[in-house]
Design an enzyme around this catalytic site. Sequence first.
Site, PDB file in Angstrom:
ATOM      1  CG  ASN A 172      -0.360  -0.164   2.496  1.00 58.04           C
ATOM      2  OD1 ASN A 172       0.735  -0.711   2.610  1.00 58.04           O
ATOM      3  ND2 ASN A 172      -1.004   0.345   3.520  1.00 58.04           N
ATOM      4  CD  GLU A 186       3.812  -1.849  13.636  1.00 54.60           C
ATOM      5  OE1 GLU A 186       2.631  -1.492  13.812  1.00 54.60           O
ATOM      6  OE2 GLU A 186       4.651  -1.898  14.550  1.00 54.60           O
ATOM      7  CB  CYS A 242      -2.737  -0.047   8.299  1.00 54.17           C
ATOM      8  SG  CYS A 242      -1.238   0.895   8.530  1.00 54.17           S
ATOM      9  CD  GLU A 265       7.436  -0.656  11.917  1.00 58.06           C
ATOM     10  OE1 GLU A 265       6.377  -0.204  11.440  1.00 58.06           O
ATOM     11  OE2 GLU A 265       8.301  -1.235  11.236  1.00 58.06           O
TER      12      GLU A 265
END
Length: 481
Positions: free
Chosen positions: A150, A248, A282, A461
């Site tokens: 994405n 993630e 996301c 992260e």
Amino acid sequence: METLANYINGEFIPPKSGNYMDVYEPATGQVYAKTPDSNSADIDDAVQSATAAFETWSNISRNERSKILHEIANGIESRMDEFAEYESRDTGKPLELAKSVDIPRAVTNFRFFADHALEFETESILDGNGSINKVVRKPLGVVGCISPWNLPLYLFSWKIAPALASGNCVVGKPSELTPYTAFKLGEICQEAGLPKGVLNIVHGSGQNTGSAITSHPEIKAISFTGGTKTGETISRTAAPQFKKLSLELGGKNPNIIFADCDFDTMLTSTIKSSFSNQGEICLCGSRILVEDAIYEKFRDAFVEKTNALIVGDPNDDTSKLGALISKEHLEKVLTYVALAKEEGGTVLAGGKKTSINDRCENGYFMEPTIIDGLSADCRTNQEEIFGPVVTLIPFSTEAEAVAIANSTDYGLAATIWSGNPDKANRVADQIDAGIVWINCWMVRDLRTPFGGMKSSGVGREGGDEALRFFTEPKNICMREV
Ligand code: TXE
């Protein structure tokens, strides 16, 4: 037709098996390149070259590493337009978005970690009885970075940059659907003087290449962004080998709108948080929770603005939405619209595949879609759709908004709109999500922790969190004599 190659030990080489996969341009539905479908033999080579490079890379000064990462950032920046074109062609996203968000952010990721690694501090603890504890952080060795389609270079570099900055060598795999900018990153690394083997970019499917990375015994950590199911599969392989894992995963993010918000600012931002990148981020807010008092007002204004969004050729400046990533993904998203209808929902806007004339007539385009009339616990409101589809859910109290927001398995991000800071903070405190935005969306300071709770992932992260992930602490305790 162009044929891509793996970047191993500083050179572009074909996959050992000779197997390739088609790369499609989502806006046209045409194959434009072939990318390697690498297997464990290619990963073995990549790991070997990374292992050989580690001794030198981990021992050169942090300043030296920082300089090279800055050179990589400069290299991408100097080819900004070209990289944006590649990214838009691979993903179907508007070129303008790739130019303004994706590629600049990839540049920033390298710059940020080049600098941040220099400021990264380790603790020393005095115990009061004459002992000093010095905590030193060492790079892990060879690490694996696996990224999705994405935000291809954006998310690939978000992993690679902290891994390299903290002295690791990397075996990276971009999504097989969007390999091109990662392929070109190899050229940038050559020009930037990155020593051979420090970064290896191996292309291929999750099943062949991804699983060979995850299961390789010499790879000490896996940093992954992608689907929750894939995250589960990776954990099953990597956890028994005691690899460090940063996952993630997906989201089903609530966007909670209180009646006392700044309506116009909220509306403009909600259009973006719903449909940016065709909803394939996301962090997009896919469940829009609206306080009863302004439900009709919001619904009507939101539908009007959504209907005005232009779905078009990613190369046109006027296009706000481009194509979805693949035919299969478009079909999956349309299946959710059909499911929503079965579950009693009303489609207020969009809901259909759409055709664009000329070169894009076979592309994977879909109208931005709004659905209401669904219960909060139905599948449409529980499962990640990852496309330009949002649902509207009314609520009457703060407690109800919190309960609906927290009712899914996911816990990645949330947005709250309110003119009352006490209320907004009170609600933020109760939401199970790794990131909560109040009166804004997608505002990112790269020093902050980034990641999700529940099925949205494990670990964080960004900033120090990323540098901690890619290093191992060692406590050296010395008694003063
Ligand atoms: O993800 P995958 P996909 C979500 C979103 C989307 C779904 C599927 O819901 O619909 O994931 O997208 C590699 N071992 N997100 O198919 O399959 C794969 O090759 C090792 C959310 O792209 O998870 C690719 O490089 N690796 C997300 C990467 O994993 C494997 C963004 C992601 O692919 C593998 C994108 C395996 N067994 C999708 N199988 C977000 N949170 O940003 C696949 N891969």
